[in-house]
Design an enzyme around this catalytic site. Structure first.
Site, PDB file in Angstrom:
ATOM      1  N   HIS A   1       0.787  -1.194   0.005  1.00  0.00           N
ATOM      2  CA  HIS A   1      -0.068   0.047   0.112  1.00  0.00           C
ATOM      3  C   HIS A   1       0.905   1.086  -0.082  1.00  0.00           C
ATOM      4  O   HIS A   1       0.342   2.363  -0.070  1.00  0.00           O
ATOM      5  CB  HIS A   1      -0.939  -0.072   1.180  1.00  0.00           C
ATOM      6  CG  HIS A   1      -0.188   0.272   2.456  1.00  0.00           C
ATOM      7  ND1 HIS A   1       0.368  -0.594   3.042  1.00  0.00           N
ATOM      8  CD2 HIS A   1       0.044   1.270   3.341  1.00  0.00           C
ATOM      9  CE1 HIS A   1       1.051  -0.214   4.255  1.00  0.00           C
ATOM     10  NE2 HIS A   1       0.792   1.136   4.172  1.00  0.00           N
TER      11      HIS A   1
HETATM   12  C1  UD1 Z   1      -1.892   5.304   6.123  1.00  0.00           C
HETATM   13  C2  UD1 Z   1      -0.502   5.868   6.668  1.00  0.00           C
HETATM   14  C3  UD1 Z   1       0.263   4.656   6.606  1.00  0.00           C
HETATM   15  C4  UD1 Z   1      -0.057   3.197   7.428  1.00  0.00           C
HETATM   16  C5  UD1 Z   1      -1.308   3.021   6.612  1.00  0.00           C
HETATM   17  C6  UD1 Z   1      -1.879   1.990   7.185  1.00  0.00           C
HETATM   18  C7  UD1 Z   1      -0.087   8.362   6.851  1.00  0.00           C
HETATM   19  C8  UD1 Z   1       0.663   9.347   5.701  1.00  0.00           C
HETATM   20  N1  UD1 Z   1       0.076   6.902   6.101  1.00  0.00           N
HETATM   21  O1  UD1 Z   1      -1.740   5.173   4.847  1.00  0.00           O
HETATM   22  O2  UD1 Z   1       1.577   5.051   7.167  1.00  0.00           O
HETATM   23  O3  UD1 Z   1       0.999   2.338   7.016  1.00  0.00           O
HETATM   24  O4  UD1 Z   1      -2.223   4.278   6.987  1.00  0.00           O
HETATM   25  O5  UD1 Z   1      -3.283   1.622   6.463  1.00  0.00           O
HETATM   26  O6  UD1 Z   1      -0.534   8.621   7.540  1.00  0.00           O
HETATM   27  N2  UD1 Z   1      -9.570   4.749   2.978  1.00  0.00           N
HETATM   28  C9  UD1 Z   1     -10.651   3.809   3.461  1.00  0.00           C
HETATM   29  N3  UD1 Z   1     -11.121   3.294   4.483  1.00  0.00           N
HETATM   30  C10 UD1 Z   1     -10.517   4.287   5.629  1.00  0.00           C
HETATM   31  C11 UD1 Z   1      -9.415   4.767   5.268  1.00  0.00           C
HETATM   32  C12 UD1 Z   1      -8.919   5.032   4.286  1.00  0.00           C
HETATM   33  O7  UD1 Z   1     -11.020   3.273   2.273  1.00  0.00           O
HETATM   34  O8  UD1 Z   1     -11.168   3.675   6.806  1.00  0.00           O
HETATM   35  C13 UD1 Z   1      -9.120   4.955   1.703  1.00  0.00           C
HETATM   36  C14 UD1 Z   1      -9.345   6.240   1.332  1.00  0.00           C
HETATM   37  O9  UD1 Z   1      -9.512   6.211  -0.103  1.00  0.00           O
HETATM   38  C15 UD1 Z   1      -7.948   7.000   1.538  1.00  0.00           C
HETATM   39  C16 UD1 Z   1      -6.793   5.940   1.424  1.00  0.00           C
HETATM   40  O10 UD1 Z   1      -7.800   4.850   1.595  1.00  0.00           O
HETATM   41  O11 UD1 Z   1      -7.902   8.109   0.742  1.00  0.00           O
HETATM   42  C17 UD1 Z   1      -5.723   5.805   1.817  1.00  0.00           C
HETATM   43  O12 UD1 Z   1      -5.897   6.254   3.348  1.00  0.00           O
HETATM   44  P1  UD1 Z   1      -4.684   7.297   4.090  1.00  0.00           P
HETATM   45  O13 UD1 Z   1      -5.119   7.215   5.415  1.00  0.00           O
HETATM   46  O14 UD1 Z   1      -4.568   8.492   3.341  1.00  0.00           O
HETATM   47  O15 UD1 Z   1      -3.151   6.928   3.784  1.00  0.00           O
HETATM   48  P2  UD1 Z   1      -3.038   5.089   3.863  1.00  0.00           P
HETATM   49  O16 UD1 Z   1      -2.426   4.832   2.430  1.00  0.00           O
HETATM   50  O17 UD1 Z   1      -4.100   3.962   4.535  1.00  0.00           O
END
Ligand code: UD1
Length: 358
Positions: free
Chosen positions: A200
């Protein structure tokens, strides 16, 4: 403070240790809402026996939006609860946003998992680590490299506490449940007969060409050994967004993000794990399961120096060369790092009560 999936795993044992240590220190868990859905958040609170948190509900957004929304919401929360200390964990956007808010309001901040450095400032997590450690007051460290970096960055040793790894505390707490899990039979898997894969990191999945290469490596592994691919929402979204026509091979099972216990069961029974995660490098080392990390650097060198982790340059030809070893049953053996013994959170609470929350 918690915000994203790995935070829940790191905070649950600290909550438990505070409860165990008596009620002279009151604590609350605040959830920024960075991760908000059932499979990325709610299920972890249930699995890890955490109480309902105070919710800030910030949701998804760009980095600036996420950090800014968390800061505004957390400021109100600090005004309401007036804490003596804020504990932040890990390296996600919620970590730096909450640390910065608290410090600016004159509240002491402890950082759990401080001092880790990948040296790669293009990783959002590395920026969060460096910035958090530059402003917080107390450092709880998981491995020797953490202490070294903090000292080199000017920290005085009396504020650095090497305590072990609260993520591994959670693993210890859930081992029995993971042994009882039905996930292997549900997915028709045999122990030690499959590769578990996760990815990811923005550098691996936000670029179309790189994501295609990553998926073709999954296909290649599946020619040799069954693959279980646990797809993170970021990766799923990007496969859709780029319109990739990737279809898993017959030997590949794609599963959504898993709850903690099921994922632990999948990890401990895997023949080997392929990942770009931070935490999984540590969890596999603690379990003694071989791990291949598709990144150019790691902020957790102890997993490579003494654990089961092998770094693999995430270029297609290099990945296929490096993965020849595990697909042909040649594995690196490892040892568990010092203090990764299930007692890190107790040590943290003990130090906080003795030295900082008197
Ligand atoms: C975040 C952390 C990363 C960690 C990861 C674990 C940062 C910069 N990155 O990355 O270090 O390893 O979490 O998962 O903080 N989304 C959902 N459901 C949710 C949350 C997110 O569908 O409950 C989707 C959304 O479209 C979102 C995307 O996942 O835009 C990415 O989520 P985000 O929190 O921006 O970063 P991660 O890639 O999850």
């Amino acid at each position: 403070m918690v915000g994203a999936r790995p935070n829940f795993v790191k905070v649950a044992p600290i909550h438990k240790a505070f409860v165990k240590a008596g009620d002279d220190v009151e604590h609350i868990i605040v959830h920024t809402g960075q991760h908000y859905d059932e499979k990325m958040s709610d299920v972890f609170f249930r699995d890890l026996n955490m109480p309902k948190p105070v919710m800030l509900n910030v949701g998804s957004g760009s980095h600036a939006q996420q950090v800014a929304k968390i800061m505004v919401a957390f400021e109100e929360c600090i005004l309401e609860y007036n804490p003596d200390l804020v504990i932040v964990v890990g390296d996600v956007n919620s970590t730096i946003a909450c640390a910065l808010t608290a410090v600016k309001m004159g509240v002491k901040v402890a950082h759990v998992e401080a001092g880790l450095r990948s040296g790669d400032r293009s990783m959002p997590e590395e920026v969060n680590r460096v910035a958090t450690d530059a402003i917080c007051d107390i450092a709880f460290v998981t491995e020797p490299s953490g202490e070294l970096h903090l000292v080199n960055e000017g920290w005085s040793e009396d504020r650095i506490h090497t305590v072990g790894n609260t993520m591994i505390d959670s693993q210890y707490d859930s081992l029995a449940a993971a042994r009882d899990s039905s996930v292997l039979s549900d997915l028709k898997l045999q122990p030690a007969a499959y590769c578990l894969m996760t990815m990811h990191r923005p550098s691996n999945v936000d670029d179309e060409v790189q994501l295609r290469d990553m998926l073709s490596v999954i296909d290649w592994i599946s020619e040799h050994v069954p693959v279980v691919f646990a797809a993170h929402p970021r990766t799923e979204n990007n496969i859709q967004k780029f319109g990739l026509d990737w279809k898993p091979t017959e030997n590949t099972t794609v599963i959504p993000a898993q709850d903690f216990v099921s994922f632990l069961s999948l990890m401990m029974n895997a023949r080997f794990v392929v990942t770009d995660s931070g935490g999984i490098q540590e969890e596999t080392t603690a379990l003694g399961v071989p791990c291949y990390t598709l990144r150019t650097s790691t902020e957790r060198p102890v997993t490579v120096d003494i654990g089961t982790n092998v770094m693999v340059n995430p270029v297609k030809a290099d990945m296929i060369t490096a993965l020849q070893d595990p697909v042909n049953n040649r594995f690196k053996k490892g040892k568990v790092p010092p203090l990764w013994d299930g007692g890190a959170a107790d040590r943290i609470v003990d130090i906080l009560k003795r030295e900082y929350l008197k």
